[in-house]
Design a protein around this motif. Structure first.
Motif, PDB file in Angstrom:
ATOM      1  N   SER A  34       0.844  -1.193   0.000  1.00  0.00           N
ATOM      2  CA  SER A  34       0.000   0.000   0.000  1.00  0.00           C
ATOM      3  C   SER A  34       0.880   1.244   0.000  1.00  0.00           C
ATOM      4  O   SER A  34       1.969   1.242   0.576  1.00  0.00           O
ATOM      5  N   GLY A  35       0.406   2.278  -0.669  1.00  0.00           N
ATOM      6  CA  GLY A  35       1.097   3.562  -0.635  1.00  0.00           C
ATOM      7  C   GLY A  35       2.157   3.778  -1.690  1.00  0.00           C
ATOM      8  O   GLY A  35       2.805   4.832  -1.713  1.00  0.00           O
ATOM      9  N   VAL A  36       2.373   2.810  -2.572  1.00  0.00           N
ATOM     10  CA  VAL A  36       3.358   3.009  -3.637  1.00  0.00           C
ATOM     11  C   VAL A  36       2.755   3.997  -4.639  1.00  0.00           C
ATOM     12  O   VAL A  36       1.630   3.807  -5.103  1.00  0.00           O
ATOM     13  N   PRO A  37       3.489   5.066  -4.973  1.00  0.00           N
ATOM     14  CA  PRO A  37       2.960   6.033  -5.942  1.00  0.00           C
ATOM     15  C   PRO A  37       2.658   5.369  -7.282  1.00  0.00           C
ATOM     16  O   PRO A  37       3.351   4.435  -7.690  1.00  0.00           O
ATOM     17  N   LEU A  38       1.642   5.844  -7.967  1.00  0.00           N
ATOM     18  CA  LEU A  38       1.186   5.251  -9.219  1.00  0.00           C
ATOM     19  C   LEU A  38       2.324   5.053 -10.221  1.00  0.00           C
ATOM     20  O   LEU A  38       2.418   4.012 -10.869  1.00  0.00           O
ATOM     21  N   GLU A  39       3.211   6.020 -10.334  1.00  0.00           N
ATOM     22  CA  GLU A  39       4.286   5.919 -11.328  1.00  0.00           C
ATOM     23  C   GLU A  39       5.304   4.825 -10.985  1.00  0.00           C
ATOM     24  O   GLU A  39       6.135   4.462 -11.813  1.00  0.00           O
ATOM     25  N   ARG A  40       5.234   4.260  -9.784  1.00  0.00           N
ATOM     26  CA  ARG A  40       6.140   3.183  -9.391  1.00  0.00           C
ATOM     27  C   ARG A  40       5.402   1.841  -9.272  1.00  0.00           C
ATOM     28  O   ARG A  40       5.946   0.872  -8.780  1.00  0.00           O
ATOM     29  N   GLN A  41       4.151   1.811  -9.716  1.00  0.00           N
ATOM     30  CA  GLN A  41       3.351   0.585  -9.681  1.00  0.00           C
ATOM     31  C   GLN A  41       3.438  -0.157 -11.003  1.00  0.00           C
ATOM     32  O   GLN A  41       4.147   0.242 -11.911  1.00  0.00           O
ATOM     33  N   GLN A  42       2.674  -1.215 -11.111  1.00  0.00           N
ATOM     34  CA  GLN A  42       2.496  -2.029 -12.298  1.00  0.00           C
ATOM     35  C   GLN A  42       3.846  -2.496 -12.849  1.00  0.00           C
ATOM     36  O   GLN A  42       4.658  -3.022 -12.103  1.00  0.00           O
TER      37      GLN A  42
END
Length: 175
Positions: free
Chosen positions: A124-132
């Protein structure tokens, strides 16, 4: 504390196409292919990734060398493997309070041909640009986790997965 370190992709790619199957080596207990095991039975082996990009990153594999789930597995074998992906996902979700579980099959005939599914919990809390894909790509660095901590992670996941398996057995016997 776990830190992220650069991953030498060129070195990895240099040997990956010519070395023996790492999953078969792990199944055979070859020390050069050691991975921290989370679960195994007569059909399936689950272990921690040697190059984790997320804490708790696991691989789910058939024990027997199979390369293509649409050709090399019966429907029952495929569903059993997916059942283990599902149960591991539930265990990882609980163990790491994950926002999402990523599950995908990678590999090719050129390298890592043994069928396997990558299953990784996104915290939880990972910024969108560091996801997927960004969160999964070793090119963005891998977690440097020492051996004692890897053993502890494997044990935590093993216990959570055992609870999921027990719940499943209980549900099956109630039905």
């Amino acid at each position: 504390m776990t830190t992220r370190v650069p991953f030498d992709l060129d070195r990895y790619l240099d040997g990956i196409g010519t070395r023996p199957c790492f999953i078969c080596g792990c199944v055979a207990d070859d020390p050069s292919f050691f991975h921290h095991r989370v679960y195994e039975d007569s059909e399936t082996i689950i272990f921690l990734s040697r190059y984790p990009t997320l804490e708790g990153y696991c691989l789910v594999c058939p024990r027997e060398h199979r390369e293509d789930f649409s050709k090399d597995l019966s429907k029952a074998e495929y569903l059993r493997l997916q059942e283990m992906v599902y149960l591991l996902s539930r265990a990882l979700k609980k163990t790491f309070n994950a926002e999402r579980i990523y599950a995908l099959s990678l590999g090719s005939q050129q390298a890592n041909s043994h069928l396997h599914f990558h299953v990784a919990p996104l915290p939880s809390g990972v910024p969108l640009e560091r996801q997927q894909y960004h969160a999964l790509m070793a090119e963005n660095g891998i977690l440097q986790i020492d051996e004692p901590e890897m053993a502890r992670l494997a044990e935590r996941i093993r216990a959570a997965l055992a609870a999921e398996l027990k719940d499943q057995q209980r549900s099956s016997s109630d039905a």
